[in-house]
Design an enzyme around this catalytic site. Sequence first.
Site, PDB file in Angstrom:
ATOM      1  N   VAL A 176       0.834  -1.206   0.000  1.00  0.00           N
ATOM      2  CA  VAL A 176       0.000   0.000   0.000  1.00  0.00           C
ATOM      3  C   VAL A 176       0.865   1.250   0.000  1.00  0.00           C
ATOM      4  CG1 VAL A 176      -1.772   1.295   1.257  1.00  0.00           C
ATOM      5  CG2 VAL A 176      -1.928  -1.194   1.099  1.00  0.00           C
TER       6      VAL A 176
ATOM      7  N   SER B  35      13.438  -1.416   6.735  1.00  0.00           N
ATOM      8  CA  SER B  35      13.206  -0.673   5.489  1.00  0.00           C
ATOM      9  C   SER B  35      14.069   0.580   5.374  1.00  0.00           C
ATOM     10  CB  SER B  35      11.730  -0.275   5.391  1.00  0.00           C
ATOM     11  OG  SER B  35      10.892  -1.416   5.372  1.00  0.00           O
TER      12      SER B  35
ATOM     13  N   CYS C 277     -11.036  -2.470   3.043  1.00  0.00           N
ATOM     14  CA  CYS C 277     -11.161  -2.435   1.586  1.00  0.00           C
ATOM     15  C   CYS C 277     -12.515  -2.932   1.101  1.00  0.00           C
ATOM     16  CB  CYS C 277     -10.049  -3.262   0.947  1.00  0.00           C
ATOM     17  SG  CYS C 277      -9.921  -4.950   1.572  1.00  0.00           S
TER      18      CYS C 277
ATOM     19  N   GLN D  71     -12.351 -12.207  -2.339  1.00  0.00           N
ATOM     20  CA  GLN D  71     -11.231 -11.312  -2.099  1.00  0.00           C
ATOM     21  C   GLN D  71      -9.918 -11.867  -2.642  1.00  0.00           C
ATOM     22  OE1 GLN D  71     -13.319 -10.125   2.055  1.00  0.00           O
ATOM     23  NE2 GLN D  71     -11.187  -9.481   1.914  1.00  0.00           N
TER      24      GLN D  71
ATOM     25  N   SER E 164      -4.168  -9.980  -2.966  1.00  0.00           N
ATOM     26  CA  SER E 164      -3.610  -8.668  -2.646  1.00  0.00           C
ATOM     27  C   SER E 164      -4.094  -8.139  -1.307  1.00  0.00           C
ATOM     28  CB  SER E 164      -3.965  -7.671  -3.752  1.00  0.00           C
ATOM     29  OG  SER E 164      -5.376  -7.565  -3.891  1.00  0.00           O
TER      30      SER E 164
ATOM     31  N   HIS F  66     -10.837  -7.074  -5.703  1.00  0.00           N
ATOM     32  CA  HIS F  66     -11.872  -7.828  -5.005  1.00  0.00           C
ATOM     33  C   HIS F  66     -13.189  -7.777  -5.782  1.00  0.00           C
ATOM     34  CE1 HIS F  66      -9.139  -8.219  -1.810  1.00  0.00           C
ATOM     35  NE2 HIS F  66      -9.664  -7.414  -0.901  1.00  0.00           N
TER      36      HIS F  66
END
Length: 335
Positions: free
Chosen positions: A12, A38, A129, A156, A159, A242
């Site tokens: 995301v 990260s 979502c 779904q 992802s 989805h």
Amino acid sequence: MKVAIVGASGAVGQEFMRVLAEQEFPVDELLLFGSSRSAGRVYTFRGREIRVQELTHDESLFSGVDFAFTSAGASTSKEFAGTITARGATMIDNSSAFRMEADVPLVVPEVNGSDALNAPRGIIANPNCTTIQMVVALKPIMDLAGISRVHVATYQAASGAGAAAMDELAEQTRQVVDGQQPTVDKFAHQLAFNVIPHIDIFTDNGYTKEEMKMYHETKKIMHAPDLDVSATCVRVPVMRAHSEAIWVETLRPVSVDEAREAFENAEGVVVIDNPSEKSYPMPLNLAGEDPVFVGRIRRDLTNECGLSFWTVSDQIKKGAALNAVQIAQYILRNR
């Protein structure tokens, strides 16, 4: 305009950068934050290289930030919300951390955008979502005739469980085709060549947390505490986008033509509905697109006030990053 992305290396977080560019969002300075793992990674945004900084409790990191888009998990959002908002940033959070808190608006701009203008804690929650996709489609029918009851079955994509889950579906598919035992890590069972009627953990009433999110969030977003919602959430071997089969009971009978016209005039909705030409929304064709696509519009045969329809929307775009950016756009237009 100074913008921050927290969780920049995730699926995301990466989509946030793409959407900000696609939407031509007025970013003068972009800051990227992530975990210690990260930190140091470099990403390119509008031709400029930006290095990911480690997220810490140093409030000065967010000095001058107008909007902070966060997608690093509920525990991180809860831990760092005070740090992110201390210097005046509006935090638009993609996790479940604050969605049902009374003093945090839960916003889908096409449905309840004005709620974003009253965020006393400086936090706005991005809904689940599946909820985002459904309420965008419900809004025109609610405006047309009111809705008393909603049943939904979701289909779904991988992802929804993140980039590693998408990789697992691809790997499982290769393994099964090659006659190997598939690796199962991110899902409850093998997803390749299968469907799994289980997303998130089960609660005491037999529904999963994902299903209960749809129940609670829909009521809050639509300002409809008496709206009945029942969901069954299913993981399917689709990579991205989805799908949902939705049945609604309206307060008065609604014809298919009325419903189609309402969908066609609704913000954020695109109708693909020509069954005679085998034309209807499918995730294969619509991954990466912005709207919520609606098709298979028909009367329910068991209830004169019933309507059935099918929706498809990209979980990472409208179901996450795009909706969050649209919240910021709404605030900029209306503040």
